[in-house]
Design a protein around this motif. Structure first.
Motif, PDB file in Angstrom:
ATOM      1  N   GLU A   6       0.816  -1.217   0.000  1.00  0.00           N
ATOM      2  CA  GLU A   6       0.000   0.000   0.000  1.00  0.00           C
ATOM      3  C   GLU A   6       0.848   1.266   0.000  1.00  0.00           C
ATOM      4  N   LEU A   7       1.962   1.260   0.721  1.00  0.00           N
ATOM      5  CA  LEU A   7       2.819   2.445   0.765  1.00  0.00           C
ATOM      6  C   LEU A   7       3.368   2.748  -0.630  1.00  0.00           C
ATOM      7  N   ASP A  30       0.620   4.209  -2.771  1.00  0.00           N
ATOM      8  CA  ASP A  30       0.348   5.607  -2.430  1.00  0.00           C
ATOM      9  C   ASP A  30       1.422   6.537  -2.984  1.00  0.00           C
ATOM     10  N   LEU A  31       2.691   6.125  -2.859  1.00  0.00           N
ATOM     11  CA  LEU A  31       3.786   6.963  -3.360  1.00  0.00           C
ATOM     12  C   LEU A  31       3.724   7.100  -4.878  1.00  0.00           C
TER      13      LEU A  31
END
Length: 523
Positions: free
Chosen positions: A313-314, A317-318
């Motif tokens: 998920e990180l 998002d980035l």
């Protein structure tokens, strides 16, 4: 005068003062075109145009075909830019090589195309921000958002981009330089993510043509077309994405060693976009769990793929935030290019209120009125046509026609009336490339008017529906308006760029203008 640079001498010999600040390096000139092309912009938002037309074949092979054509056009345009490094770019070249009427027409077509660039990119920024960041990252439900929300966000984008442009080329250059690196990093990250966490490595997807026009392709091309027409429509994908590289030319008067740097900036921006964009677009096709479902998803195909890909998920998002930032700077670079074109056309008297639009801010050395007009027109284009496909097709169509116009004039003028060349020359390839450019643009024009767009619906007046589609309507209007404008007024009034004795007569005025601007900047 003893400290005059070679760039200033060339500019003076064309009859213009060095009013804009010449601070752009070779990388910055490349970066502004690379930022406008931005494979994270059209490479994402226009992806369904190809996939929902001809499947993976239109995406991969279509990208290569369109990309190599763009490279030929960039080389042809770059040869002329090397000879005439002016902010007006296409308009100036078309006027010198084909006559003032040809140049005047080229200017208006190029201006419409550039406005469509900024409008389509900013509308794309809204879509990406809404679906990838506001919904994807922050979890906000945007399903009820409509035209009003789009209008508000597009206006905010246009105003802030105008502010960055207003306060000097240095700020814009810093952002576009950053965007040049950001596009490489995010494109590589997104490509690897699709390949690592994607569902398939079935390479046959990339070479299998599937005619998705009609019901299989969702709402992209809702009427069935022949395989050839479907493929041609798919070419709007790479040619919408790989366009706007004339930004390098429009910032010629702000670029150091422009005669050599500008052609390199255009060619390098197209080449690297072609290369990285091919792998990026192909990775989307390879990562699809089900190509039939993805084609049916139409304009939601990329968003559905990206949001369901089983990546961390990180990282998701980035990547989402990076995509939106790159797209925003793409619009910013487009506004820079457009405002310089308006400024250059206005200083030769080609626009209403030309004196005001050719005004340079004495401190920031930017065409402030041209910048804010660009912001207003680009936002207005989105209000008129809140439909990505119409804006994308119009952008590709108008810009490539404007690219072909000076190239076509140069085909007949080379070696005759055109005898002064720059350091970048095509030599024996010059005329073949020009012929390919002309034929290719004719084919593109045919493809551009094919898709049956939705009827025109104005956001503020949803019950007022225009019968003609969103691209045909402005085409007819512009053709009539340009014809009437030239023959009733501009044919007698418009003089075009300075030539001959007019250039000599301007030298004292040029020196006085530059001295006044330098004094104002110093104070």
């Amino acid at each position: 005068m003893e400290h005059m640079t070679e760039d200033e001498k060339v500019l003076h010999n064309m009859g213009y003062a060095q009013e804009l600040a010449r601070r752009m390096s070779g990388f910055s000139n490349f970066a502004i075109s690379f930022s406008i092309i931005c494979i994270l912009a059209g490479g994402i938002t226009a992806f369904p145009v190809a996939f929902s037309s001809g499947g993976g074949f239109s995406v991969s092979i279509g990208w290569l075909v369109g990309g190599f054509f763009a490279l030929v056009v960039a080389a042809s345009v770059g040869q002329i830019a090397s000879a005439y490094p002016t902010a007006g770019g296409l308009y100036h070249w078309a006027s010198i090589l084909g006559g003032r009427g040809w140049g005047w027409l080229c200017a208006w077509i190029n201006l419409v195309g550039l406005i469509f660039v900024v409008a389509s990119v900013n509308f794309g920024v809204y879509l990406l921000l809404k679906d990838l960041v506001i919904t994807g990252v922050f979890g906000v439900d945007t399903s009820a958002w409509g035209a009003l929300h789009a209008s508000i966000f597009v206006t905010i984008f246009a105003v802030t981009q105008a502010l960055f442009n207003h306060f000097g080329i240095k700020i814009t250059t810093m952002l576009t330089d950053f965007s040049g690196y950001l596009i490489f990093v995010v494109a590589i990250g997104l490509t690897l993510s699709m390949l690592i966490w994607g569902a398939s490595f079935d390479l046959s997807r990339l070479f299998t043509f599937v005619n998705n026009s009609g019901e299989p392709g969702g709402l992209v091309v809702p009427e069935p077309r022949t395989a050839l027409v479907a493929f041609l429509i798919g070419l709007l994908y790479p040619l919408y994405t790989i366009t706007g590289f004339d930004a390098s030319a429009h910032t010629s008067e702000e670029t150091i060693n422009a005669r050599s740097t500008v052609p390199k900036g255009m060619l390098n921006s197209v080449f690297w976009s072609l290369l990285f964009g091919f792998f990026l677009a192909s990775s989307f096709v390879l990562a699809m769990p089900d190509t039939t479902v993805a084609a049916k998803d139409g304009f939601n195909s990329f968003f559905n793929l990206f949001n369901t890909l089983p990546m961390p998920e990180l990282l998701r998002d980035l990547l989402a935030i990076g995509i939106v930032i790159a797209n925003y700077i793409c619009g910013l670079a487009g506004m820079t290019s457009t405002s310089r074109m308006i400024y250059a056309f206005a200083r030769d008297g080609g626009l209403p209120a030309s004196k005001a639009l050719a005004t340079i801010h004495p401190k920031h050395r930017t065409p402030v009125n041209a910048i804010w007009l660009t912001a207003a027109l680009s936002a207005g284009a989105c209000y008129y046509a809140p439909f990505m496909f119409a804006l994308a097709a119009g952008c590709a169509l108008f810009l490539y026609i404007s690219y072909a116009m000076p190239v076509a004039a140069g085909l007949f003028a080379e070696g005759k009336t055109w005898t002064e060349y720059g350091p970048f020359r095509l030599g024996a390839w010059s005329k073949p490339f020009a012929i390919i450019t002309i034929i290719g643009v004719v084919i593109l024009a045919y493809a551009g008017i094919q898709p049956p767009f939705n009827p025109i619906i104005l956001p503020l007046f949803p019950d007022l529906v225009f019968p003609l589609n969103q691209l045909t309507n402005p085409l007819i209007f512009l053709a009539v308006a340009m014809g009437l404008g030239w023959f009733l007024s501009e044919r007698k009034r418009f003089k075009g760029p300075p030539i001959g004795e007019e250039i000599k007569r301007r030298q004292a005025e040029i020196a006085a203008r530059e001295k006044a601007l330098d004094a104002a900047e110093a104070s």
